[in-house]
Scaffold this motif. Structure first.
Motif, PDB file in Angstrom:
ATOM      1  N   LYS A 106       4.468   4.690 -14.674  1.00 37.06           N
ATOM      2  CA  LYS A 106       5.785   4.211 -15.093  1.00 37.06           C
ATOM      3  C   LYS A 106       5.750   2.832 -15.732  1.00 37.06           C
ATOM      4  O   LYS A 106       6.676   2.456 -16.443  1.00 37.06           O
ATOM      5  N   HIS A 166      10.556   8.814  -3.069  1.00 33.67           N
ATOM      6  CA  HIS A 166      11.589   8.548  -2.072  1.00 33.67           C
ATOM      7  C   HIS A 166      10.922   8.837  -0.743  1.00 33.67           C
ATOM      8  O   HIS A 166      10.420   9.923  -0.534  1.00 33.67           O
ATOM      9  N   GLU A 198       4.677   9.643   0.621  1.00 35.45           N
ATOM     10  CA  GLU A 198       4.900   9.767  -0.816  1.00 35.45           C
ATOM     11  C   GLU A 198       4.331  11.090  -1.330  1.00 35.45           C
ATOM     12  O   GLU A 198       4.965  11.780  -2.142  1.00 35.45           O
ATOM     13  N   GLY A 232      -0.596   8.411  -5.330  1.00 35.35           N
ATOM     14  CA  GLY A 232       0.203   8.830  -4.195  1.00 35.35           C
ATOM     15  C   GLY A 232       0.176  10.335  -4.024  1.00 35.35           C
ATOM     16  O   GLY A 232       0.018  10.852  -2.923  1.00 35.35           O
ATOM     17  N   TRP A 233       0.299  11.052  -5.127  1.00 39.46           N
ATOM     18  CA  TRP A 233       0.476  12.504  -5.056  1.00 39.46           C
ATOM     19  C   TRP A 233      -0.686  13.202  -4.369  1.00 39.46           C
ATOM     20  O   TRP A 233      -0.506  14.217  -3.707  1.00 39.46           O
ATOM     21  N   GLY A 276       6.378  12.993 -15.803  1.00 37.73           N
ATOM     22  CA  GLY A 276       5.665  14.085 -15.155  1.00 37.73           C
ATOM     23  C   GLY A 276       6.325  15.435 -15.266  1.00 37.73           C
ATOM     24  O   GLY A 276       5.956  16.368 -14.588  1.00 37.73           O
ATOM     25  N   ASN A 292       6.891  17.679  -9.014  1.00 37.60           N
ATOM     26  CA  ASN A 292       6.854  17.721 -10.469  1.00 37.60           C
ATOM     27  C   ASN A 292       8.257  18.067 -10.917  1.00 37.60           C
ATOM     28  O   ASN A 292       8.789  19.097 -10.513  1.00 37.60           O
ATOM     29  N   PHE A 339       6.352  14.533  -2.911  1.00 35.98           N
ATOM     30  CA  PHE A 339       6.086  14.553  -4.347  1.00 35.98           C
ATOM     31  C   PHE A 339       6.587  15.840  -5.000  1.00 35.98           C
ATOM     32  O   PHE A 339       6.417  16.926  -4.474  1.00 35.98           O
ATOM     33  N   ARG A 383       5.772   1.151  -3.832  1.00 27.93           N
ATOM     34  CA  ARG A 383       5.302   0.598  -5.098  1.00 27.93           C
ATOM     35  C   ARG A 383       5.946  -0.749  -5.372  1.00 27.93           C
ATOM     36  O   ARG A 383       7.101  -0.963  -5.028  1.00 27.93           O
ATOM     37  N   MET A 403       7.881  10.991  -7.899  1.00 22.89           N
ATOM     38  CA  MET A 403       9.050  10.281  -7.340  1.00 22.89           C
ATOM     39  C   MET A 403       8.734   9.872  -5.907  1.00 22.89           C
ATOM     40  O   MET A 403       8.212  10.660  -5.144  1.00 22.89           O
ATOM     41  N   PRO A 444      -1.035   5.492   4.591  1.00 25.91           N
ATOM     42  CA  PRO A 444       0.341   5.027   4.400  1.00 25.91           C
ATOM     43  C   PRO A 444       1.050   5.688   3.222  1.00 25.91           C
ATOM     44  O   PRO A 444       2.267   5.606   3.112  1.00 25.91           O
ATOM     45  N   ARG A 445       0.297   6.324   2.337  1.00 17.19           N
ATOM     46  CA  ARG A 445       0.964   6.975   1.198  1.00 17.19           C
ATOM     47  C   ARG A 445       1.219   8.461   1.450  1.00 17.19           C
ATOM     48  O   ARG A 445       1.662   9.163   0.538  1.00 17.19           O
ATOM     49  N   ARG A 484      11.285  10.111   1.914  1.00 17.23           N
ATOM     50  CA  ARG A 484      11.940  11.018   2.840  1.00 17.23           C
ATOM     51  C   ARG A 484      10.972  11.306   3.963  1.00 17.23           C
ATOM     52  O   ARG A 484       9.798  11.588   3.714  1.00 17.23           O
ATOM     53  N   VAL A 497       0.848  -1.191   0.000  1.00 17.27           N
ATOM     54  CA  VAL A 497       0.000   0.000   0.000  1.00 17.27           C
ATOM     55  C   VAL A 497       0.882   1.239   0.000  1.00 17.27           C
ATOM     56  O   VAL A 497       0.699   2.155  -0.788  1.00 17.27           O
ATOM     57  N   ALA A 498       1.861   1.237   0.881  1.00 21.45           N
ATOM     58  CA  ALA A 498       2.830   2.325   0.858  1.00 21.45           C
ATOM     59  C   ALA A 498       3.991   1.865  -0.009  1.00 21.45           C
ATOM     60  O   ALA A 498       4.442   0.736   0.108  1.00 21.45           O
ATOM     61  N   ASP A 500      17.319   5.525  -9.249  1.00 18.69           N
ATOM     62  CA  ASP A 500      16.990   6.512  -8.231  1.00 18.69           C
ATOM     63  C   ASP A 500      18.283   7.061  -7.635  1.00 18.69           C
ATOM     64  O   ASP A 500      19.125   6.310  -7.162  1.00 18.69           O
TER      65      ASP A 500
END
Lengths: 479, 399
Positions: A112, B3, B392, B78-79, A477, B398, B396, A16, B1, B388-389, B5, A13-14, A456
């Motif tokens: 992607k 990551h 992300e 996610g975004w 994007g 662009n 995010f 990908r 993206m 949970p996202r 963080r 879920v969290a 990455d």
């Protein structure tokens, strides 16, 4: 290739799921993609290519006889003056749409997973457009003056009918073909350069080098490439909508019940994407197996394509239902008759083939196991291909064959030549696709590398991103 | 993206209380609006028509919100997580629209020719359509829409809120599981509500595209409205750093894209009817070429499409709060005008007659809508803290 990790049974879920299986490095991707174009021609390829070539021969024969004898060899009559020819045209144009959707729209939506299939889908688009363009060229009765369809200056004393949707078709399809070819080719350049650099013979190096346009993979190259790619994606996106909208207007601007309805443009677009995805699935189920690309074109990708087919198939089902409802709601006896006649008239079997294949068959994709089963994918995609061909046949023939005056009613029966021409168009399509699979990289290797974890910049282990890869990080994007 | 963080979200900073003020303002507007419209035109056709326009305008925003939430869930986006709660709060107002429907039910005889027995007696067409266009079935359908919308809105709203506390991943999975069914319900209910409440105002006329047309307007409306709500939250000190320029940039792109989509649908419908030139269809546009309605139609073509198209095209416009707000306010105004243009020629066939009753009805429905958003928002966090996202979404960019 080993399927070490399965990316469909558990989707986090969290975060990908990995798109490419077996954690290959950049070089392994290059090898996997380039080798099929470099090794000696396998026997299996001939098993696909020769029958396709045979079918292409049938096309040549059918077209030659058509030019010699005229369109009287087809089953056309009064009132059905337009049948297989235009059905095939719309069918093939529709097939092409998946390629453009995958390469342009999914690019803008940052999907992607598209990187594994966009190359083959775009190639398919171009071949489908070629098949489609054949039919307007030959169905006009005098194919040697087919160029009159173009808006040429009028020193010949002809002036094109700007109010005719057939002329708009000419603009729409030729624009579409041009942009699709450019988009495909621009995307190919880095991979052609890879093939050039790996070439072991002078001939290969020269040929791939010629089309690689001096690509060096410098940061500057990549920067220009990204910009061009994004602009082409932006330009191709409206084309996904416009081309089939214009094709739908071939029918919808008429006053014929069954043709004239306002939902046609978006309904045709959804149907086109739907049929195109079915064709991509049909082709890729075989291609991935034949070229050993199972770790790049994974069941995850098929799962996503199944979802798109479920969505577009449902939109098509919505349009069928809405047409029926509004035909009743209009209380217009001609509208009502057309739709009752479609479902229960002499062509009832065509209508129910369409409903079964297009609306019912994709419903299996509600089930995850079906979405990730390649066997089910293959079967359903064939069903959808059949259903979408019948959709156009149903729209075109059932609306024409019983028009306003019962005294002018008739039936259309295809002749052998109608059928041979349809088979022949598949010959052209498959021949081109076989050649593509044999000589060009079927997967956009450079793009696939950009979705590997190693691309990455925060990726911890080993492989550092090269300047080229840094260029490849931007695209999804960037707009 | 993506990551992951670690970006910390301080819950105290993003409390829905920031929206609490909307309850008071909305309530006041509602009371004033209801009072003014009843005093000015209570019970007249003008009252009901103005109410209908205002009702569909705010309903379309809420329905757009439902659509946005469903799509975010089904596509595992996610975004959009960081701005999803704001959209959910708009969607959560859907049950209120059942109450706001009462004046339309009361005014059904004034609004709809097919609900007037003397008109039905005169027209063979209306008698033919009576199995669908009759008061009972029409009312039953309305109930079905409200049940479907309320059920979906409540489900997604409460599940999301529950996740704030538990952070349970299974809730995301559950929402994703229900969303496809929700989209089907949404598509059918939105289509048929637009047929029932708008298209049937001119019961002889029909278009298979009508549902899609209404939908395209609703989607423009929600993207515009989200931009405004986020800006409002900024002024209250909330959402800063959570919904960033990156997210607004994406909403701007969607607004831009669906502006084109609206134009595509509107043009296709107009063009096919114009070209076919069949009197029973052209009547719709003929009516809208009379008097100043002609100018309103032209204003829509230029103002709802051409101008925002060029305005929103540059990247800079989508990344500037001020410019986005201008675009959003403008597109909402144009969307209102679009509905006004679709509905009002039935009441005022001679010319556009905007007036204070329109304003009062707008204030009444809009006041209730804003108050409902304020009330829903103030009871929970403005960010789906347990999603949970969320990390992300927070990281995010662009590129």
């Amino acid at each position: 290739m080993t399927n070490v990790i399965d990316n469909v049974s558990h989707e986090p879920v969290a975060g990908r799921a990995p798109l490419i299986l077996g954690a290959p490095d950049f070089h392994a991707i290059t090898e996997a993609v380039a080798q099929p174009a470099e090794r000696a021609t396998p026997l299996a390829w001939w098993l696909f290519f020769l029958p396709s070539l045979g079918m292409l021969g049938i096309l040549g024969l059918a077209v030659a006889w058509l030019v010699w004898e005229g369109i009287g060899i087809w089953g056309l009559n009064q009132p059905v003056g337009w049948a297989f020819d235009i059905t095939n045209f719309v069918f093939w144009i529709g097939i092409g749409h998946a390629g453009t959707l995958i390469s342009a729209v999914l690019f803008l939506f940052r999907q992607k997973w598209r990187t594994s299939i966009n190359r083959a889908a775009e190639a398919m688009t171009i071949f489908a457009v070629m098949c489609a363009l054949l039919f307007p060229g030959i169905h006009i009765g005098r194919p040697w003056v087919a160029y009159w369809m173009a808006p040429l200056p009028n020193q010949m004393g002809t002036w094109p009918g700007f109010r005719s949707p057939l002329l708009w078709d000419f603009f729409a399809v030729s624009t579409y073909g041009t942009v699709s070819a450019l988009f495909w080719y621009v995307g190919l350049i880095p991979d052609l350069a890879t093939l050039r650099d790996r070439a072991t013979t002078r001939m290969r190096r020269y040929t791939y080098g010629l089309f690689a346009l001096g690509w060096r993979g410098s940061a500057r190259n990549w920067q220009h490439y990204e910009t061009a790619y994004l602009i082409l994606a932006g330009l191709a996106t409206p084309l996904v909508l416009s081309v089939h909208s214009i094709v739908s207007m071939d029918f919808a601007v008429a006053q014929l019940p069954g043709w004239h309805t306002t939902i046609f443009p978006p309904y045709f677009v959804a149907g086109a994407i739907y049929s195109g995805f079915a064709m991509v699935v049909t082709l890729m189920v075989i291609t991935r197996k034949a070229l050993g690309l199972e770790h790049i074109l994974t069941r995850f990708h098929f799962d996503r394509m199944a979802r798109i087919m479920l969505v577009t198939g449902s939109i098509v089902g919505y349009a069928y239902a809405m047409e029926f409802f509004i035909a009743w709601f209009s209380q217009n006896p001609y509208e009502q008759f057309t739709f009752v006649n479609r479902a229960f008239g002499p062509y009832w079997w065509a209508y129910w083939t369409m409903i079964t294949c297009n609306v019912l068959s994709p419903q299996v994709f509600w089930c995850k196991r079906a979405r990730t089963s390649l066997a089910i994918h293959f079967v359903v995609s064939i069903f959808v291909n059949i259903g979408m061909w019948f959709e156009r046949f149903v729209i075109i023939v059932t609306s024409l064959h019983r028009d306003f005056l019962p005294s002018s009613w008739g039936m259309f029966y295809p002749t052998t030549w109608d059928i041979l021409l349809l088979i022949g168009s598949f010959g052209l399509f498959f021949t081109m696709f076989c050649l593509f699979v044999r000589f060009l990289p079927v997967v956009a290797a450079a793009e696939v590398k950009s979705v590997l974890p190693a691309a990455d910049p925060h990726h911890a282990t080993g492989q550092r991103a090269t300047p080229a890869m840094a260029g490849r990080l931007a695209p999804e994007g960037a707009h | 993206m993506s990551h992951d963080r670690a970006v910390a979200v301080d819950p105290a900073q993003h409390r829905g209380k920031a929206f609490g003020r909307l309850t008071g303002v909305g309530g006041a507007l509602a009371v004033a609006g209801v009072g003014a419209s009843v005093a000015l035109a209570g019970g007249t056709p003008q009252f009901y028509f103005s109410w209908l326009v205002a009702y569909l305008f705010f309903l379309s925003i809420a329905l757009g919100g439902l659509f946005f939430v469903l799509v975010l869930a089904v596509s595992r986006a996610g975004w959009g997580v960081s701005l999803r709660r704001v959209v959910e709060n708009v969607m959560a107002t859907l049950p209120v629209f059942a109450v706001l429907f009462v004046p339309i039910w009361l005014g059904r005889h004034e609004l709809y020719a097919w609900a007037r027995p003397e008109e039905v007696a005169k027209s063979a067409l209306l008698r033919g359509k009576a199995p669908f266009l009759n008061e009972d079935f029409w009312f039953v359908r309305a109930i079905l829409y409200f049940v479907a919308w309320s059920a979906l809105a409540t489900f997604f709203s409460t599940q999301s809120q529950k996740q704030d506390e538990t952070g349970d991943e299974r809730i995301s999975a559950r929402m994703r599981g229900i969303a496809p069914v929700g989209i089907i319900l949404f598509a059918l209910s939105t289509t048929f509500c637009s047929i029932d409440w708008m298209m049937s105002l001119e019961p002889e006329w029909y278009s298979t595209m009508y549902g899609v047309y209404f939908f395209s307007g609703a989607v423009i409306a929600i993207f515009s409205f989200v931009i405004l709500l986020v800006q409002f939250a900024y002024t209250q000190g909330a959402l800063r750093g959570v919904v960033t320029t990156e997210h607004l940039h994406d909403v701007g792109k969607l607004l831009f894209g669906f502006t084109i989509f609206w134009a595509y649908i509107a043009f296709s419908q107009y063009f096919l009817i114009w070209y076919g030139n069949i009197p029973e269809e052209t009547v719709y546009y003929m009516k809208r070429q009379v008097g100043s309605w002609q100018s309103v139609g032209m204003l829509l073509a230029y103002g709802h499409f051409l101008l925002p198209f060029f305005f929103l095209m540059p990247r800079a416009a989508k990344r500037s709060s001020a410019l986005l707000v201008i675009a959003a306010v403008w597109q909402l105004f144009m969307h209102f005008l679009d509905l006004h243009w679709a509905i009002m020629p039935v009441l005022h066939p001679e010319s556009a007659r905007p007036g204070f009753v329109d304003l009062a009805a707008f204030s009444a429905v809009g006041g209730v809508f804003l108050a409902a958003i304020g009330w829903v928002s103030s009871r929970r966090a403005l960010v789906p803290l347990g999603d949970p996202r969320l990390p992300e979404a927070l990281s995010f960019e662009n590129v």
